[in-house]
Design an enzyme around this catalytic site. Sequence first.
Site, PDB file in Angstrom:
ATOM      1  CD  GLU A  33      -2.155   1.239   2.916  1.00  0.00           C
ATOM      2  OE1 GLU A  33      -1.647   0.942   4.019  1.00  0.00           O
ATOM      3  OE2 GLU A  33      -3.440   1.299   3.080  1.00  0.00           O
ATOM      4  CG  HIS A  35       2.950   3.299   3.881  1.00  0.00           C
ATOM      5  ND1 HIS A  35       2.218   2.131   3.403  1.00  0.00           N
ATOM      6  CD2 HIS A  35       2.590   3.190   5.201  1.00  0.00           C
ATOM      7  CE1 HIS A  35       1.767   1.415   4.315  1.00  0.00           C
ATOM      8  NE2 HIS A  35       1.847   2.228   5.512  1.00  0.00           N
ATOM      9  CG  ASP A  44       0.622  -0.942   6.550  1.00  0.00           C
ATOM     10  OD1 ASP A  44       1.309  -0.008   7.131  1.00  0.00           O
ATOM     11  OD2 ASP A  44      -0.566  -0.962   5.878  1.00  0.00           O
ATOM     12  CG  HIS A 119      -3.548  -2.874   5.942  1.00  0.00           C
ATOM     13  ND1 HIS A 119      -3.299  -1.628   5.454  1.00  0.00           N
ATOM     14  CD2 HIS A 119      -4.806  -3.429   5.250  1.00  0.00           C
ATOM     15  CE1 HIS A 119      -4.288  -1.457   4.423  1.00  0.00           C
ATOM     16  NE2 HIS A 119      -5.120  -2.583   4.366  1.00  0.00           N
ATOM     17  CD  GLU A 121      -7.059   0.380   5.364  1.00  0.00           C
ATOM     18  OE1 GLU A 121      -6.287  -0.073   6.295  1.00  0.00           O
ATOM     19  OE2 GLU A 121      -6.811   1.130   4.685  1.00  0.00           O
ATOM     20  CG  HIS A 174      -1.510   5.839   5.558  1.00  0.00           C
ATOM     21  ND1 HIS A 174      -1.242   4.431   5.433  1.00  0.00           N
ATOM     22  CD2 HIS A 174      -1.188   6.119   4.504  1.00  0.00           C
ATOM     23  CE1 HIS A 174      -1.108   4.194   4.378  1.00  0.00           C
ATOM     24  NE2 HIS A 174      -0.972   5.342   3.810  1.00  0.00           N
ATOM     25  CD  GLU A 179       2.282   3.079   8.903  1.00  0.00           C
ATOM     26  OE1 GLU A 179       1.659   1.977   8.860  1.00  0.00           O
ATOM     27  OE2 GLU A 179       2.050   4.279   8.166  1.00  0.00           O
TER      28      GLU A 179
HETATM   29 ZN    ZN Z   1       0.647   1.832   7.395  1.00  0.00          ZN
HETATM   30 MN    MN Z   2      -1.979   0.266   5.999  1.00  0.00          MN
END
Ligand code: ZN
Ligand code: MN
Length: 254
Positions: A33, A35, A44, A119, A121, A174, A179
Amino acid sequence: MSTVWMNQLSWVDYEARMKQDQPAILLPVGALEQHGPHLPLGTDGLLSAAVAADAAGRIGALVAPMLSYGYKSQPKCGGGQHFCGTTSVDAATLIGSVRDAVREFARHGATKLVFVNGHYENQWFLTEGIDLGLRDLGTRSTLQVMRLEYWDFLSETTLASVFPDGFPGFALEHAAVIETSMMLHYHPGLVRLDLIPDEPPVDFPPYDVYPTRKHWVPLSGVLSSARGSSAEKGAAMAAELSTRIAAAITHEFG
Ligand code: ZN
Ligand code: MN
């Protein structure tokens, strides 16, 4: 045997470990995904695997290879599906992978399985896969399963020191300070500090619309700024996360 990584063991050594000390199996779950311009697509999974390995090292557990593809990125927590590189699976695919993992580790004789999610989701689909897997196994199975989102183990004290100006909340975190700092600690060579966008936190409405509104999300893909990230903050968070996750596993599973 020093490694925590299951995929570095022979089946013979793995079987001996399972029989002798019944190690907990930690299974990291990530996503591919976007970032932002400054972090890699695999952030992630890289972080959930790194935290899992640190926690496993503290309690003699093993880490299974991660599930690298996650459920579809949502605009309000991962930027959405319209970014090039973001590569997601349908819920049924993720549920099926988790259900299969529950069955396979039970077949190995595992009694403690921990999904370490990185992650946002993914969480309800992990829950569903665990539920279906345990239902398949039936009431005679001795397998116990834990699911966790690693960021939930950050204490108020640590969040206050990482965010001296106030914590924006995990959904907007995010590709932001948590992170980015943790990547600076675990994978400094993969972070491009010079490319961190300087944008204010996104102000999303309290609803979703489908098809998703791409213009809700900054072109960079970053939902709140990563300015203020540091390897020192990452090290402090990593230490707290691995210690507290290890303690939770020991507390629940012995
Ligand atoms: Zn992430
Ligand atoms: Mn994620």
